[in-house]
Design an enzyme around this catalytic site. Sequence first.
Site, short mmCIF file in Angstrom:
data_model
loop_
_atom_site.label_atom_id
_atom_site.label_comp_id
_atom_site.label_asym_id
_atom_site.label_seq_id
_atom_site.Cartn_x
_atom_site.Cartn_y
_atom_site.Cartn_z
N GLY A 190 16.10 -5.69 24.05
CA GLY A 190 17.41 -6.13 24.54
C GLY A 190 17.91 -7.41 23.90
O GLY A 190 18.81 -8.06 24.39
N CYS A 191 17.33 -7.78 22.76
CA CYS A 191 17.80 -8.96 22.07
C CYS A 191 18.39 -8.56 20.73
O CYS A 191 17.91 -7.65 20.09
CB CYS A 191 16.66 -9.93 21.81
SG CYS A 191 15.70 -10.28 23.28
N GLN A 192 19.44 -9.28 20.31
CA GLN A 192 20.02 -8.99 19.01
C GLN A 192 19.10 -9.48 17.89
O GLN A 192 19.03 -8.89 16.83
CB GLN A 192 21.39 -9.66 18.88
CG GLN A 192 22.22 -9.02 17.80
CD GLN A 192 23.61 -9.60 17.73
OE1 GLN A 192 23.84 -10.59 17.05
NE2 GLN A 192 24.54 -8.98 18.39
N SER A 193 18.37 -10.55 18.18
CA SER A 193 17.34 -10.99 17.24
C SER A 193 15.99 -10.58 17.83
O SER A 193 15.89 -10.36 19.03
CB SER A 193 17.38 -12.50 17.09
OG SER A 193 17.32 -13.11 18.36
#
Lengths: 410, 139
Positions: free
Chosen positions: B50-53
């Site tokens: 759930g993280c873009q990075s």
Amino acid sequence: MILTDTLDIQKIRADFPILDQEINGRKLVYFDNAATTQKPQQVIDVITHYYQHDNANIHRGIHTLAERATRDFEASREAIRAFLGASSIEEIIFTSGTTQGINLVASTFGRKFIQAGDEIIISGLEHHSNIVPWQMLCEEKGCILKVIPVNDLGELDLEAYQQLLSEKVKLVSVNHVSNSLGTINPVAEIIRLAHGVGAKVLIDGAQATSHLNIDVQALDVDFYVFSAHKLYGPTGIGALYGKKALLEAMPPYMGGGEMIKEVSFEKTTYNDLPYKFEAGTPNIADVVAMKTALEYTQNIGRERIAAYEDELLQYATAQLSTIEGLRIVGQAAQKVSVVSFVIEGIHHQDIGVLLDNQGIAVRTGHHCTQPLMKRFGLLGTSRASFAMYNTLEEIDRLVAGLQRVKKMLS
Amino acid sequence: MTINETQDEIIEEFALFDDWADKYEYIIDLGKKLKGLPEEQKTEDNIIKGCQSRVWLNAKLENGKLIFEADSEAVIVKGLVNMLIRVLSAHTPQEIAQADLYFIDRIGMSQHLAQTRSNGLASMVKQMKNYAIAYQLKA
């Protein structure tokens, strides 16, 4: 600069109330137009007017409101027919958007006409929505997915494409314009070559319709899909163009009301085109407003918009290139107003957060094109995409904003 | 120091900043200072979804206290996770599981908890709490 002569940008901006606001204390700069464009007041007004005065279910009502709603709904179909240069309104199917259009073709044309061992060609530039439906079909039918490679500039390798073409290929499905890089693909050539081996062609026009003029008959394309929301229209509505003979040969997509002629428990006969593919009560208000959005761009002049956006692209490309360590990803000879870039040593997420704090909206990440990002050895990029209401001054804000990001992270 | 004492300390530190830039420069600085994880611990198992990075989180129990270590590709995320570690690490699983992380809102970072930001602060908090709950059950 001659830009102010081309378009009256301030007048256009005044039509987009959302642009007139501050984000984090700075005037909003909206550069995420490839994700969705903003809506002019004219579009917003039509939706409101529809619900305030004309709302009724379409096609079978005998009363005045039903007639009005039906008239406006079908007028929009005619407007889209004219916009795409299609020969008949029977070839225009309303969908919820590009993704549904592609899925409709995969589920109906694909199920009926593609068999085990057949091949489908897509390209390395595709959005996930033009990859996954074909993978699902191939899993179900045992057909094979082939991919046109992308060169270092972000263009399709047409020689490799020709190598992939054979009599086994039943469908070629590529985008008109790449959402991640802005590349304009030579779709006329792609279609011609595909037809040479008897394959049908679907063009994903999601990123093209706001920038380019479309003529489905000149292209001789078999299917063309797009969304209204990337063209200053509402979300949740789009259209599929299909050649009449193909649409007639295809089975229906969803079963339900509207798509039937007669229903009995023993046998149901299906409605004529285009209604065969439009089961259920459609998104009437947004269909009506889609016409308004098309007319909005036509009234300003689509060539003038394209010329202005190209100037924005050239200016942004030149200005961004002055930033040390910044590399533009996607340098195709033919591009729409999209600039994807990476800055050495800086993660795109940090760029996105720090630009947002300066009131500048860009998109960061893989842009739903993970295979393309992998092709370039990237996890993602930052993407600034321009629309007719953007200005050179806003591009200056982006450049200054990025300089600040670099300074903060150094 | 208790979890809440550390939170109050961070709130006081942030009260000194006049504008967003000062605040983010501080977070960036925290990000650069985060020790991070050795490459062999940046595994698929340790990735927070759930993280873009990409964010990796590791937890271990030492003398009844849960120790967190984390890393990310993005500096701001590293700064945020550094603060979470400062608040939560080296407390008992029970304390961590029950912690009310009010400091995030008070320092004006609650927008990072929104799902749309997808920078995963919410996912990080959830994962840290999940570790705490798991270790509580083990104990």
